[in-house]
Design a protein around this motif. Structure first.
Motif, mmCIF file in Angstrom:
data_model
loop_
_atom_site.group_PDB
_atom_site.id
_atom_site.type_symbol
_atom_site.label_atom_id
_atom_site.label_comp_id
_atom_site.label_asym_id
_atom_site.label_seq_id
_atom_site.Cartn_x
_atom_site.Cartn_y
_atom_site.Cartn_z
ATOM 1 N N VAL A 154 0.859 -1.187 0.000
ATOM 2 C CA VAL A 154 0.000 0.000 0.000
ATOM 3 C C VAL A 154 0.896 1.239 0.000
ATOM 4 O O VAL A 154 1.774 1.385 0.844
ATOM 5 C CB VAL A 154 -0.933 0.013 1.230
ATOM 6 C CG1 VAL A 154 -1.700 1.323 1.310
ATOM 7 C CG2 VAL A 154 -1.878 -1.172 1.186
ATOM 8 N N ASP A 155 0.672 2.114 -0.973
ATOM 9 C CA ASP A 155 1.455 3.350 -1.081
ATOM 10 C C ASP A 155 0.713 4.537 -0.480
ATOM 11 O O ASP A 155 1.307 5.363 0.196
ATOM 12 C CB ASP A 155 1.789 3.624 -2.546
ATOM 13 C CG ASP A 155 2.641 4.855 -2.715
ATOM 14 O OD1 ASP A 155 3.647 4.995 -1.989
ATOM 15 O OD2 ASP A 155 2.306 5.703 -3.562
ATOM 16 N N ALA A 156 -0.594 4.619 -0.739
ATOM 17 C CA ALA A 156 -1.388 5.746 -0.235
ATOM 18 C C ALA A 156 -2.854 5.326 -0.154
ATOM 19 O O ALA A 156 -3.294 4.424 -0.868
ATOM 20 C CB ALA A 156 -1.245 6.953 -1.153
ATOM 21 N N ILE A 157 -3.588 6.007 0.726
ATOM 22 C CA ILE A 157 -5.001 5.724 0.942
ATOM 23 C C ILE A 157 -5.739 7.049 1.075
ATOM 24 O O ILE A 157 -5.240 7.969 1.719
ATOM 25 C CB ILE A 157 -5.214 4.906 2.233
ATOM 26 C CG1 ILE A 157 -4.355 3.645 2.223
ATOM 27 C CG2 ILE A 157 -6.677 4.544 2.426
ATOM 28 C CD1 ILE A 157 -4.295 2.947 3.563
ATOM 29 N N THR A 158 -6.918 7.155 0.482
ATOM 30 C CA THR A 158 -7.712 8.368 0.653
ATOM 31 C C THR A 158 -8.252 8.423 2.082
ATOM 32 O O THR A 158 -8.336 7.407 2.768
ATOM 33 C CB THR A 158 -8.882 8.432 -0.353
ATOM 34 O OG1 THR A 158 -9.705 7.277 -0.169
ATOM 35 C CG2 THR A 158 -8.379 8.505 -1.779
ATOM 36 N N ALA A 159 -8.642 9.598 2.511
ATOM 37 C CA ALA A 159 -9.122 9.796 3.885
ATOM 38 C C ALA A 159 -10.343 8.936 4.204
ATOM 39 O O ALA A 159 -10.507 8.473 5.327
ATOM 40 C CB ALA A 159 -9.434 11.268 4.116
ATOM 41 N N ASP A 160 -11.199 8.700 3.217
ATOM 42 C CA ASP A 160 -12.403 7.890 3.464
ATOM 43 C C ASP A 160 -12.184 6.402 3.167
ATOM 44 O O ASP A 160 -13.112 5.611 3.229
ATOM 45 C CB ASP A 160 -13.583 8.421 2.657
ATOM 46 C CG ASP A 160 -13.386 8.308 1.156
ATOM 47 O OD1 ASP A 160 -12.301 7.877 0.701
ATOM 48 O OD2 ASP A 160 -14.331 8.661 0.419
ATOM 49 N N HIS A 161 -10.959 6.017 2.835
ATOM 50 C CA HIS A 161 -10.567 4.636 2.538
ATOM 51 C C HIS A 161 -11.302 4.042 1.333
ATOM 52 O O HIS A 161 -11.381 2.840 1.191
ATOM 53 C CB HIS A 161 -10.749 3.728 3.758
ATOM 54 C CG HIS A 161 -9.738 3.976 4.817
ATOM 55 N ND1 HIS A 161 -9.873 4.986 5.743
ATOM 56 C CD2 HIS A 161 -8.569 3.375 5.097
ATOM 57 C CE1 HIS A 161 -8.835 4.972 6.552
ATOM 58 N NE2 HIS A 161 -8.016 4.012 6.178
ATOM 59 N N SER A 162 -11.829 4.863 0.459
ATOM 60 C CA SER A 162 -12.529 4.348 -0.713
ATOM 61 C C SER A 162 -11.582 4.075 -1.882
ATOM 62 O O SER A 162 -11.936 3.354 -2.808
ATOM 63 C CB SER A 162 -13.623 5.320 -1.159
ATOM 64 O OG SER A 162 -13.048 6.543 -1.577
ATOM 65 N N ALA A 163 -10.374 4.633 -1.844
ATOM 66 C CA ALA A 163 -9.392 4.418 -2.908
ATOM 67 C C ALA A 163 -8.023 4.159 -2.292
ATOM 68 O O ALA A 163 -7.649 4.798 -1.298
ATOM 69 C CB ALA A 163 -9.335 5.617 -3.835
ATOM 70 N N VAL A 164 -7.312 3.203 -2.883
ATOM 71 C CA VAL A 164 -6.009 2.794 -2.368
ATOM 72 C C VAL A 164 -5.031 2.692 -3.532
ATOM 73 O O VAL A 164 -5.341 2.076 -4.553
ATOM 74 C CB VAL A 164 -6.106 1.421 -1.657
ATOM 75 C CG1 VAL A 164 -4.759 0.980 -1.130
ATOM 76 C CG2 VAL A 164 -7.140 1.453 -0.540
ATOM 77 N N TRP A 165 -3.852 3.306 -3.393
ATOM 78 C CA TRP A 165 -2.770 3.150 -4.356
ATOM 79 C C TRP A 165 -1.904 2.000 -3.884
ATOM 80 O O TRP A 165 -1.509 1.953 -2.711
ATOM 81 C CB TRP A 165 -1.908 4.404 -4.426
ATOM 82 C CG TRP A 165 -2.478 5.497 -5.247
ATOM 83 C CD1 TRP A 165 -3.146 6.597 -4.792
ATOM 84 C CD2 TRP A 165 -2.419 5.635 -6.665
ATOM 85 N NE1 TRP A 165 -3.507 7.398 -5.838
ATOM 86 C CE2 TRP A 165 -3.075 6.836 -7.003
ATOM 87 C CE3 TRP A 165 -1.884 4.851 -7.682
ATOM 88 C CZ2 TRP A 165 -3.201 7.268 -8.319
ATOM 89 C CZ3 TRP A 165 -2.013 5.284 -8.992
ATOM 90 C CH2 TRP A 165 -2.663 6.479 -9.294
ATOM 91 N N VAL A 166 -1.605 1.052 -4.781
ATOM 92 C CA VAL A 166 -0.779 -0.101 -4.442
ATOM 93 C C VAL A 166 0.357 -0.224 -5.456
ATOM 94 O O VAL A 166 0.125 -0.165 -6.667
ATOM 95 C CB VAL A 166 -1.616 -1.405 -4.439
ATOM 96 C CG1 VAL A 166 -0.730 -2.620 -4.178
ATOM 97 C CG2 VAL A 166 -2.728 -1.334 -3.408
ATOM 98 N N HIS A 167 1.596 -0.381 -4.941
ATOM 99 C CA HIS A 167 2.746 -0.716 -5.792
ATOM 100 C C HIS A 167 2.738 -2.233 -5.928
ATOM 101 O O HIS A 167 2.942 -2.952 -4.946
ATOM 102 C CB HIS A 167 4.068 -0.289 -5.138
ATOM 103 C CG HIS A 167 4.434 1.118 -5.393
ATOM 104 N ND1 HIS A 167 4.874 1.569 -6.610
ATOM 105 C CD2 HIS A 167 4.434 2.187 -4.574
ATOM 106 C CE1 HIS A 167 5.132 2.860 -6.523
ATOM 107 N NE2 HIS A 167 4.858 3.261 -5.295
ATOM 108 N N LEU A 168 2.473 -2.730 -7.128
ATOM 109 C CA LEU A 168 2.430 -4.174 -7.349
ATOM 110 C C LEU A 168 3.839 -4.738 -7.463
ATOM 111 O O LEU A 168 4.741 -4.084 -8.008
ATOM 112 C CB LEU A 168 1.627 -4.493 -8.609
ATOM 113 C CG LEU A 168 0.159 -4.068 -8.567
ATOM 114 C CD1 LEU A 168 -0.497 -4.311 -9.920
ATOM 115 C CD2 LEU A 168 -0.589 -4.803 -7.469
#
Length: 82
Positions: free
Chosen positions: A46-60
């Motif tokens: 996990v690289d980053a997460i929005t404040a509401d946890h609805s979107a997550v950036w992942v380095h595969l």
């Protein structure tokens, strides 16, 4: 003018996408498994997460890059079992 255009129709209201409860426990740096579709699963961090946890950036892993996953995209994110 397009022949297949629909006139005088009411668009359905957008429904709010709600993340799964375990998405709310994800933190930056967590190892995760991502199931993008049946039969295709990848691991990453996990690289980053929005404040509401609805979107997550992942380095595969494996040089597959960084991807943005939204809870409305029919993807699943699980903590990686060590």
């Amino acid at each position: 003018m397009a022949r297949s255009a629909k006139h005088h129709t009411v668009d359905a209201p957008l429904r709010r996408a709600t993340p799964a409860p375990h998405w709310k426990k994800l933190q930056q740096g967590d190892r995760v498994r991502v199931r993008l579709s049946p039969g295709f699963e990848a691991a990453g961090v996990v690289d980053a997460i929005t404040a509401d946890h609805s979107a997550v950036w992942v380095h595969l892993d494996g040089g597959r890059g960084r991807t943005l996953l939204h809870c409305g995209d029919a993807v699943e994110i699980f903590p990686h079992a060590d």
